[in-house]
Scaffold this motif. Structure first.
Motif, short mmCIF file in Angstrom:
data_model
loop_
_atom_site.label_atom_id
_atom_site.label_comp_id
_atom_site.label_asym_id
_atom_site.label_seq_id
_atom_site.Cartn_x
_atom_site.Cartn_y
_atom_site.Cartn_z
N SER A 75 21.61 36.22 57.35
CA SER A 75 20.23 35.97 56.95
C SER A 75 19.40 35.37 58.09
O SER A 75 18.19 35.62 58.17
CB SER A 75 20.21 35.01 55.75
N ALA A 107 16.35 44.73 55.47
CA ALA A 107 15.98 43.42 54.93
C ALA A 107 14.75 42.88 55.65
O ALA A 107 13.85 42.29 55.02
CB ALA A 107 17.15 42.45 55.08
N TRP A 119 15.17 36.47 50.55
CA TRP A 119 16.40 36.36 49.76
C TRP A 119 16.12 36.56 48.27
O TRP A 119 17.04 36.87 47.50
CB TRP A 119 17.09 35.03 50.02
N PHE A 122 17.55 39.62 47.00
CA PHE A 122 19.00 39.66 46.83
C PHE A 122 19.45 38.84 45.63
O PHE A 122 20.64 38.73 45.36
CB PHE A 122 19.67 39.20 48.13
N GLU A 123 18.46 38.28 44.94
CA GLU A 123 18.73 37.60 43.66
C GLU A 123 18.06 38.33 42.50
O GLU A 123 17.92 37.77 41.42
CB GLU A 123 18.26 36.15 43.75
N VAL A 151 22.88 45.18 52.36
CA VAL A 151 23.75 44.05 52.04
C VAL A 151 23.62 43.01 53.14
O VAL A 151 23.76 43.34 54.32
CB VAL A 151 25.23 44.49 51.89
N ARG A 161 25.40 39.45 49.34
CA ARG A 161 24.77 40.10 48.20
C ARG A 161 24.06 41.38 48.64
O ARG A 161 23.66 41.53 49.80
CB ARG A 161 23.75 39.16 47.55
N GLY A 162 23.84 42.26 47.69
CA GLY A 162 23.16 43.52 47.96
C GLY A 162 21.81 43.59 47.25
O GLY A 162 21.55 42.89 46.28
N ALA A 163 20.96 44.46 47.77
CA ALA A 163 19.68 44.77 47.16
C ALA A 163 19.39 46.23 47.42
O ALA A 163 20.00 46.86 48.29
CB ALA A 163 18.57 43.88 47.71
#
Length: 389
Positions: A75, A107, A119, A122-123, A151, A161-163
């Motif tokens: 990140s 990202a 982030w 990713f949540e 990811v 985590r993935g998005a």
């Protein structure tokens, strides 16, 4: 087969020397000031980065650089890239590297167009806008060159985590199999397992009557079984590299997943391994998938027997299909070993005492589940980790 929509607009330039087209393609897709995003020194040492920059110079495209992407991208560099894009007025991101670089670029692309913390995506927050992204691929593995997925590992807590969003699909991807010929055998094999895992996540489904995508999945797996040993033996086998590179894209742009429920439990389970131990994602999947298969096999013995026969060449035991299913899983494990992959925690360097921590970090709590083929709770995940010991 379930209803579905499928839109995959990425333009692919495939073959020898295609990295020289990067500048022309950026201009075609509206880029005028570019962030070139890459990882370590290999793209510099090989001359690839210079060739890419030369193609941008020919088109009079302004660019700045941001290197330093690590496997299991972090990140911190994403935040740095977002700040750089805003400060410099970047309107296009070019990822030069493998899946980690592309995921980091995606990202950044999403975060640069968002006022909050990237982030959030990713949540669970939907990604609605992003800067356009192009790619020059250097390893066949993640399939990020054709997908809308990303990811990232959050350094605070080491959460992986993935998005995903359709707006993250690259505008173009340059795929030159020659760029993968210098990869070490281990890295090549890790990429191959990642490709196969993307197929397995789609193949093991509760959706009935999906013969067309079953057969497409099986074709990719058979291609990998044939071609991976060839490139392990001869890293300069261009034709085998080419088949693997295209298989990696097809495995994850969702062509083989439409119209069917997908699982993705094994990826989530593996993410805790690679987040905690910083191991290669493909190596982690090589440990997790046989254990997951063994644990859930009885949910649909016939599907496991089908892949054993069609892909692993097993003889169908109609009187005892479970025997066929187990033989298929064993042949998969033997294939993994033959290409130098780990299949146990010990080989990976993972520790039994860390299992409770990984289960906790997965965040399922008391009532949460992961996966669709079989919905797994925290105890199930713990059992799968222990099967992999």
């Amino acid at each position: 087969m379930n209803n579905f929509t499928f839109y995959s607009p990425t333009y692919f330039a495939f073959g020898k020397g295609t990295e020289k087209e990067a500048g022309r393609l950026i201009k075609r897709f509206g880029g005028s000031k570019v962030l070139i995003h890459y990882g370590g020194g290999s793209v510099i040492r090989s001359g690839l980065l210079d060739r890419v920059k030369e193609s941008l110079n020919k088109e009079n495209i302004e660019y700045i650089e941001l290197g330093g992407v690590k496997p299991n991208p972090r990140s911190g560099l994403v935040y740095e890239g977002i700040d750089l894009c805003r400060k410099e007025g970047i309107d296009f991101i070019l990822a030069v590297g493998g899946g980690s670089v592309i995921d980091s670029a995606k990202a950044i692309a999403a975060g640069a167009m968002y006022e909050g913390d990237f982030w959030d995506f990713f949540e669970g927050k939907p990604i609605e806008k992003a800067l356009p992204v192009g790619t020059v691929l250097t390893i066949a593995a993640a399939g990020s060159e054709g997908s809308g997925d990303t990811v990232i590992t959050k350094e605070e807590g080491m959460l992986k985590r993935g998005a995903g969003s359709e707006v993250l699909r690259p505008k173009f991807s340059i795929l030159n199999p020659e760029l993968t010929q210098t990869l070490p055998a281990y890295q090549t094999a890790c990429g191959a397992v990642d490709i196969m895992a993307h197929v397995f996540e789609r193949y093991f489904t509760n959706t009935k009557e999906v013969e067309i995508t079953d057969r497409l999945c099986e074709a990719i797996l058979l291609t990998m079984i044939k071609e991976v040993p060839r490139v392990i033996k001869d890293p300069n086998n261009y034709e085998a590299r080419a088949n693997i590179m295209w298989a990696g894209m097809v495995a994850h742009n969702n062509l083989v997943g439409v119209g069917r429920e997908q699982d993705w439990a094994s990826h989530g389970i593996e993410h805790e391994l690679s987040a905690l131990y910083d191991v290669a994602h493909g190596a982690g999947l090589a440990v997790v998938f046989p254990a997951w298969m063994t644990y859930v096999m009885k949910h649909d013995i016939n599907r496991f027997a089908q892949i054993a026969v069609r892909v692993w060449g097993c003889h169908m035991n109609f009187a005892n299909p479970e025997e066929t299913a187990r033989e298929g899983i064993e042949r998969f494990k033997q294939f993994l070993k033959s290409i130098g992959m780990p299949t146990t925690f010990k080989e990976l360097g993972a520790r039994e005492e860390d299992i409770p921590l990984m289960v906790e970090k997965l965040g399922l709590g008391e009532n949460g589940t992961i996966g669709s083929f079989v919905r797994l709770n925290s105890k199930d995940v713990e059992n799968i980790y222990r099967l992999a010991l």
